[in-house]
Scaffold this active site. Structure first.
Site, PDB file in Angstrom:
ATOM      1  N   ARG A 121       0.824  -1.236   0.000  1.00 35.99           N
ATOM      2  CA  ARG A 121       0.000   0.000   0.000  1.00 35.99           C
ATOM      3  C   ARG A 121       0.848   1.272   0.000  1.00 35.99           C
ATOM      4  NH1 ARG A 121      -2.975  -3.239   3.558  1.00 35.99           N
ATOM      5  NH2 ARG A 121      -4.818  -4.076   2.541  1.00 35.99           N
ATOM      6  N   LYS A 143       3.470  11.647 -10.874  1.00 38.74           N
ATOM      7  CA  LYS A 143       2.635  10.796 -11.729  1.00 38.74           C
ATOM      8  C   LYS A 143       3.373   9.485 -11.963  1.00 38.74           C
ATOM      9  CE  LYS A 143      -0.266  13.965 -14.376  1.00 38.74           C
ATOM     10  NZ  LYS A 143      -0.575  14.497 -15.717  1.00 38.74           N
ATOM     11  N   GLU A 185      10.298  19.402 -24.186  1.00 43.03           N
ATOM     12  CA  GLU A 185       9.573  19.717 -22.936  1.00 43.03           C
ATOM     13  C   GLU A 185      10.158  20.982 -22.289  1.00 43.03           C
ATOM     14  OE1 GLU A 185       6.815  18.276 -22.037  1.00 43.03           O
ATOM     15  OE2 GLU A 185       6.823  16.239 -22.866  1.00 43.03           O
ATOM     16  N   LYS A 227       8.057  23.261 -13.059  1.00 42.28           N
ATOM     17  CA  LYS A 227       7.212  22.080 -12.811  1.00 42.28           C
ATOM     18  C   LYS A 227       6.817  22.018 -11.338  1.00 42.28           C
ATOM     19  CE  LYS A 227       5.615  17.786 -13.838  1.00 42.28           C
ATOM     20  NZ  LYS A 227       5.786  16.550 -14.582  1.00 42.28           N
ATOM     21  N   GLU A 237      -3.918  17.597 -10.798  1.00 42.95           N
ATOM     22  CA  GLU A 237      -4.436  18.017 -12.112  1.00 42.95           C
ATOM     23  C   GLU A 237      -5.936  18.319 -12.091  1.00 42.95           C
ATOM     24  OE1 GLU A 237      -2.336  16.290 -15.445  1.00 42.95           O
ATOM     25  OE2 GLU A 237      -4.049  16.668 -16.752  1.00 42.95           O
ATOM     26  N   ARG A 241      -2.410  22.296 -13.618  1.00 48.78           N
ATOM     27  CA  ARG A 241      -1.408  21.318 -14.086  1.00 48.78           C
ATOM     28  C   ARG A 241      -1.618  20.937 -15.547  1.00 48.78           C
ATOM     29  NH1 ARG A 241       1.311  16.334 -10.679  1.00 48.78           N
ATOM     30  NH2 ARG A 241       2.554  15.531 -12.397  1.00 48.78           N
ATOM     31  N   HIS A 248       0.373  18.645 -26.391  1.00 50.39           N
ATOM     32  CA  HIS A 248       0.164  17.211 -26.183  1.00 50.39           C
ATOM     33  C   HIS A 248      -1.111  16.679 -26.840  1.00 50.39           C
ATOM     34  CE1 HIS A 248       3.511  17.677 -23.507  1.00 50.39           C
ATOM     35  NE2 HIS A 248       3.442  16.455 -23.037  1.00 50.39           N
ATOM     36  N   HIS A 252      -0.048  13.527 -28.659  1.00 51.49           N
ATOM     37  CA  HIS A 252      -0.449  12.158 -28.296  1.00 51.49           C
ATOM     38  C   HIS A 252      -1.069  11.447 -29.494  1.00 51.49           C
ATOM     39  CE1 HIS A 252      -0.759  13.117 -23.718  1.00 51.49           C
ATOM     40  NE2 HIS A 252       0.421  12.610 -24.030  1.00 51.49           N
ATOM     41  N   HIS A 265       8.433  10.637 -27.787  1.00 54.50           N
ATOM     42  CA  HIS A 265       7.388  11.484 -27.196  1.00 54.50           C
ATOM     43  C   HIS A 265       7.677  12.972 -27.450  1.00 54.50           C
ATOM     44  CE1 HIS A 265       4.339  12.901 -24.424  1.00 54.50           C
ATOM     45  NE2 HIS A 265       5.257  13.581 -23.751  1.00 54.50           N
TER      46      HIS A 265
HETATM   47  N1  GLY Z   1       3.937  15.473 -17.652  1.00 59.13           N
HETATM   48  C1  GLY Z   1       2.804  16.195 -17.235  1.00 59.13           C
HETATM   49  C2  GLY Z   1       2.540  16.162 -15.784  1.00 59.13           C
HETATM   50  O1  GLY Z   1       3.354  15.685 -15.023  1.00 59.13           O
HETATM   51  O2  GLY Z   1       1.496  16.582 -15.348  1.00 59.13           O
END
Ligand code: GLY
Length: 360
Positions: A121, A143, A185, A227, A237, A241, A248, A252, A265
């Site tokens: 967990r 993420k 990026e 960031k 998000e 964010r 993208h 994508h 990418h």
């Molecule tokens: N790569 C986008 C984010 O971390 O939200």
């Protein structure tokens, strides 16, 4: 010799952590976690280059270390490799106080981070990014996740690392193509947040492309600061964010339609940014002069811009089913000026198609 150059604090209350940026600092790995039992995860490209050094550093910090190597490439972000990590951790009797370490690019970071989020967990983990893309984007912000046959990043968790250790010397073994993809990026941060960074990237092309130490430290630090600030304001998000997704929406779709791996990418995001700049021109009054500056900067770092030859219908379908598309119309982050964008907004099919047809 290890030289710490910069530190960035990611301010998230009890989930706060530091990003250390330096040269040779791989050798300090584990110093903040003395005596912990560690699962050290890397891939078949990075492990032979840096795995022994990472393990030696962990041992010097009194950590007991078990190493797992996954195959290089996006294919390792899968349930089978995730299970391997869980089972290696069980076999090594790793408990809740153990530490997972991701030594590699975005694939290793996402996979190892999700293993850490889910094992018992949730256990602590550290990111040691080896690619520029991972240094400036995927290792920061928590993420984590894996892909399913149905799509990318469909299973995952927000799980912040306890530390991000960025050793700029690891970039010496990155291919020029991967380096350029990471620069996409970085350029994105200039567009969405920081016109000074954008100018810096334009003025320092030679120094950056030849991996000049000061220039690299500046661009990696600034990217991490941006960031960190975006994630501080919106960790999960709910709003802000999403501006990190500039370029993208089409990007994508390009990755998917062309077959994952055809474009890296960052390359697909470069095409997506060139396109988003044109949509921004039509919808937001982004200036033609700034659009040209963006095109020139992407080209200066050997990034592709053109979507010529790609099939609009296929891209449109892909944009509509992207999980970030909410309901009907695909949503785009649009620029008002260099350094300033809005939250994602739905865009008319007709406008998008006209921009596509007009080309570069
Ligand atoms: N790569 C986008 C984010 O971390 O939200």
């Amino acid at each position: 010799m290890a030289e710490l150059l910069q530190q960035v604090h990611v301010d998230l209350g009890e989930r706060s952590y530091g990003i250390q940026i330096g040269r040779g600092i791989l050798d300090t790995l584990g110093q903040e976690f003395p005596g912990r039992s560690v699962l050290l995860v890397s891939d078949s490209r990075v492990d032979p280059l840096y795995g022994d050094r990472a393990e030696a550093a962990l041992q010097a910090a009194g950590c007991k270390c078990v190493r797992v190597q996954v195959p290089e490439g996006e294919g390792s972000k899968c349930t089978a490799q995730l299970q391997r990590l869980w089972e290696a951790a069980v076999e090594a009797r790793l408990d809740r106080k153990s530490l997972f370490v991701a030594l590699g690019g975005g694939v290793v970071g996402d996979l190892c981070g999700f293993a850490a989020a889910s094992y018992l967990r949730g256990v602590d983990f550290v990111q040691v990014p080896s690619s520029l893309l991972a240094m400036v984007d995927s290792s920061v912000g928590g993420k984590t996740g894996i892909n399913l046959p149905q799509g990318k990043n469909l299973v995952g968790a927000f799980h912040q690392p306890k530390q991000v250790l960025i050793d700029l010397e690891l970039l010496n073994t990155l291919s020029p193509r991967e380096f350029s993809a990471g620069m996409a990026e970085v350029i994105k941060y200039g567009v969405i947040w920081d016109a000074d960074l954008f100018r810096f990237l334009a003025e320092q092309v030679d120094a950056i492309r030849s991996l000049g130490a000061d220039a690299l430290a500046t661009l990696v630090t600034r990217s991490c600061e941006i960031k960190a600030e975006v994630v501080r304001q919106d960790e999960r998000e709910g709003g802000l964010r999403a501006i990190l997704n500039f370029g993208h929406t089409l990007g994508h779709a390009v990755e998917k339609v062309c077959g994952y791996g055809t474009y890296l990418h960052g390359e697909a995001i470069s095409i997506g940014m060139a396109y988003a700049a044109r949509v921004s021109e039509q919808a937001k009054g982004f200036s033609g002069e700034e659009r040209d500056r963006l095109d020139q900067l992407l080209q200066a770092y050997d990034l592709p811009l053109s979507w010529e030859g790609l099939d609009w219908e296929a891209l449109w379908q892909a944009m509509c089913v992207d999980k970030k598309a909410a309901q009907e119309a695909p949503r785009f982050v649009l620029a008002e000026a260099l350094g300033r964008v809005g939250l994602p907004e739905p865009c008319d099919r007709e406008l998008l198609q006209d921009c596509f047809r007009a080309g570069i």
